[in-house]
Design an enzyme around this catalytic site. Structure first.
Site, mmCIF file in Angstrom:
data_model
loop_
_atom_site.group_PDB
_atom_site.id
_atom_site.type_symbol
_atom_site.label_atom_id
_atom_site.label_comp_id
_atom_site.label_asym_id
_atom_site.label_seq_id
_atom_site.Cartn_x
_atom_site.Cartn_y
_atom_site.Cartn_z
ATOM 1 C CG ASN A 146 2.789 1.632 -8.521
ATOM 2 O OD1 ASN A 146 3.398 2.505 -9.138
ATOM 3 N ND2 ASN A 146 1.479 1.610 -8.409
ATOM 4 C CG HIS A 164 1.872 2.661 -14.019
ATOM 5 N ND1 HIS A 164 3.032 2.966 -13.344
ATOM 6 C CD2 HIS A 164 0.896 2.610 -13.080
ATOM 7 C CE1 HIS A 164 2.759 3.103 -12.054
ATOM 8 N NE2 HIS A 164 1.463 2.882 -11.870
ATOM 9 C CB CYS A 193 0.591 6.054 -11.578
ATOM 10 S SG CYS A 193 0.745 5.614 -9.848
HETATM 11 O O1 UT7 Z 1 -0.335 2.877 -9.738
HETATM 12 C C1 UT7 Z 1 -1.487 3.608 -9.479
HETATM 13 C C2 UT7 Z 1 -2.685 2.823 -9.709
HETATM 14 N N1 UT7 Z 1 -2.795 1.765 -8.751
HETATM 15 C C3 UT7 Z 1 -3.053 0.553 -9.168
HETATM 16 O O2 UT7 Z 1 -3.108 0.311 -10.341
HETATM 17 C C4 UT7 Z 1 -3.351 -0.494 -8.124
HETATM 18 C C5 UT7 Z 1 -4.602 -1.215 -8.525
HETATM 19 N N2 UT7 Z 1 -5.013 -2.223 -7.611
HETATM 20 C C6 UT7 Z 1 -4.310 -3.359 -7.355
HETATM 21 O O3 UT7 Z 1 -3.215 -3.548 -7.827
HETATM 22 C C7 UT7 Z 1 -4.990 -4.419 -6.518
HETATM 23 O O4 UT7 Z 1 -6.319 -4.018 -6.275
HETATM 24 C C8 UT7 Z 1 -4.269 -4.691 -5.175
HETATM 25 C C9 UT7 Z 1 -2.966 -5.432 -5.406
HETATM 26 C C10 UT7 Z 1 -4.032 -3.378 -4.453
HETATM 27 C C11 UT7 Z 1 -5.150 -5.579 -4.289
HETATM 28 O O5 UT7 Z 1 -5.543 -6.754 -4.963
HETATM 29 P P1 UT7 Z 1 -7.090 -7.199 -4.981
HETATM 30 O O6 UT7 Z 1 -7.131 -8.495 -5.640
HETATM 31 O O7 UT7 Z 1 -7.858 -6.082 -5.605
HETATM 32 O O8 UT7 Z 1 -7.415 -7.378 -3.456
HETATM 33 P P2 UT7 Z 1 -8.483 -6.606 -2.552
HETATM 34 O O9 UT7 Z 1 -8.078 -5.188 -2.341
HETATM 35 O O10 UT7 Z 1 -9.859 -6.850 -3.088
HETATM 36 O O11 UT7 Z 1 -8.300 -7.384 -1.183
HETATM 37 C C12 UT7 Z 1 -8.533 -8.783 -1.083
HETATM 38 C C13 UT7 Z 1 -8.197 -9.225 0.344
HETATM 39 C C14 UT7 Z 1 -8.821 -8.362 1.422
HETATM 40 O O12 UT7 Z 1 -9.264 -9.227 2.445
HETATM 41 P P3 UT7 Z 1 -10.825 -9.613 2.604
HETATM 42 O O13 UT7 Z 1 -11.533 -8.309 2.770
HETATM 43 O O14 UT7 Z 1 -11.170 -10.316 1.310
HETATM 44 O O15 UT7 Z 1 -10.820 -10.500 3.789
HETATM 45 C C15 UT7 Z 1 -7.670 -7.553 1.946
HETATM 46 O O16 UT7 Z 1 -7.825 -7.211 3.309
HETATM 47 O O17 UT7 Z 1 -6.780 -9.181 0.549
HETATM 48 C C16 UT7 Z 1 -6.514 -8.509 1.790
HETATM 49 N N3 UT7 Z 1 -5.220 -7.852 1.710
HETATM 50 C C17 UT7 Z 1 -4.064 -8.473 2.039
HETATM 51 N N4 UT7 Z 1 -3.798 -9.704 2.471
HETATM 52 C C18 UT7 Z 1 -2.509 -10.029 2.695
HETATM 53 C C19 UT7 Z 1 -4.940 -6.601 1.311
HETATM 54 N N5 UT7 Z 1 -3.622 -6.372 1.380
HETATM 55 C C20 UT7 Z 1 -3.048 -7.525 1.814
HETATM 56 C C21 UT7 Z 1 -1.726 -7.906 2.075
HETATM 57 N N6 UT7 Z 1 -1.506 -9.162 2.516
HETATM 58 N N7 UT7 Z 1 -0.673 -7.089 1.895
#
Ligand code: UT7
Length: 323
Positions: free
Chosen positions: A280, A250, A114
């Site tokens: 993204n 980004h 990225c």
């Molecule tokens: O471009 C390269 C660099 N990449 C990035 O910059 C991405 C950086 N990270 C992010 O953008 C965020 O971390 C995400 C959007 C990927 C995720 O958001 P988050 O607030 O960090 O959520 P999380 O990964 O901590 O997950 C929270 C919950 C989990 O459930 P539990 O364990 O709390 O029950 C996941 O299983 O959300 C769940 N989850 C979803 N729920 C519904 C993960 N993906 C989904 C989904 N739909 N698609």
């Protein structure tokens, strides 16, 4: 007197197929509200079967050349930032070179995921200020839809395909922050974090592989590293946040974009945001955002910009440039 790498033209290409968040509700335990609130993404474009990273890159480059009023034969070098080249080799950049009908000069890919476009800009700047090239096409292009695990809701809803390009050209300048062109760059990587974001395939496995990401761990690094690299690049350029007209970040997650702007002390009114429409697109996200904002008149000649990106590696960096 000094030489600056100045933006002479910009262009982008997005595949025709647009996929709204609601599409994923049919096959995954997810919904529009989660995707929108956690990432800011509303829709993304996916390449058609006959579209590749190099074909989209060539389309974006062609538009940047037209925007600049230049022909492919006016270009000395092509640098293509991508993590999804058509083949292991040759570089996608040489495929673009052939497709544009450019029969001289040189072309190569840059792979910094990225952060790739920021790395490519820094390399193009180095070629131009050292006199090795006068005009460089700098492209970011990706087909991340080809490395998605469609059963993994934590990644496959986040990414999209597309390409953006800038034509940079050497211009004499005063050597002050008022100059047009690239004023400063800052690049970083730390390979200890490879497991946070990687593709589980490649030459060593004999497969293309799928993207794997510990999103919340990447998130923890993002705001701090992006704000510090942008601050360092601004210091090197001899400017402050108050001088900045636009942050062009980004486009991975609206919460990272907001957090970084806040840390830099800049209001969201001065941030170019396209994440809602593109998702993204990795190395393509910054040139896509630049080209869209240039095309709409949001970014004007003379505006001072800071771009910043972080991704797999981890690799991150920033560029300060006056449009
Ligand atoms: O471009 C390269 C660099 N990449 C990035 O910059 C991405 C950086 N990270 C992010 O953008 C965020 O971390 C995400 C959007 C990927 C995720 O958001 P988050 O607030 O960090 O959520 P999380 O990964 O901590 O997950 C929270 C919950 C989990 O459930 P539990 O364990 O709390 O029950 C996941 O299983 O959300 C769940 N989850 C979803 N729920 C519904 C993960 N993906 C989904 C989904 N739909 N698609």
């Amino acid at each position: 007197m000094t030489i600056r790498a100045v933006v002479a033209g910009a262009g982008h290409y997005l595949p025709a197929r647009v996929v709204e968040n609601a599409e994923f509700e049919k096959t995954l335990d997810t919904d529009d509200a989660w995707i929108r609130s956690r990432s800011g993404i509303e829709r993304r474009h996916f390449a058609a079967e006959d579209e590749t990273t190099s074909s989209m890159a060539a389309a974006a480059a062609d538009k940047a050349l037209k925007d600049a009023g230049c022909a492919a034969s006016d270009v000395d070098a092509i640098i293509l930032a991508t993590s999804t080249p058509d083949l292991t080799f040759p570089s996608a950049a040489t495929m673009v070179q052939a497709e544009l009908g450019m029969n001289a000069g040189f072309a190569f890919d840059v792979q910094a995921v990225c952060a790739g476009f920021v790395y490519a800009l820094a390399n193009a700047n180095a070629l131009i200020v050292s006199g090795q090239a006068r005009r460089v096409l700098v492209i970011g292009a990706e087909t991340f839809s080809r490395i998605m695990d469609w059963t993994d809701r934590s990644t496959c809803v986040l990414f999209g395909d597309g390409a953006g390009a800038l034509l940079l050209e050497a211009q004499d300048a005063e050597g002050t922050p008022s100059d047009r062109g690239i004023l400063a760059t800052d690049l970083n990587s730390d390979g200890r974090f490879r497991d946070l974001l990687y593709v589980d395939g490649g030459v060593s496995t004999g497969t293309t592989g799928y993207l794997r990401m510990q999103g919340n761990q990447v998130f923890r690094h993002a705001v701090e590293k992006l704000a510090s690299t942008a601050t360092l690049a601004m210091e090197r350029a001899g400017v402050t946040a108050d001088d900045i007209d636009w942050i062009v970040p980004h486009q991975a997650n609206i919460r990272i974009i907001q957090g970084t702007a806040k840390k830099l002390g800049l209001p969201m009114e001065r941030v170019v945001v396209t994440v809602q429409d593109h998702g993204n697109t990795s190395a393509a996200s910054i040139p896509l955002a630049l080209s869209v904002a240039h095309g709409s008149g949001q970014i004007k000649q003379g505006d001072l910009l800071v771009t910043e990106a972080i991704g797999g590696g981890l690799a991150w960096g920033a560029v300060v440039l006056r449009w």
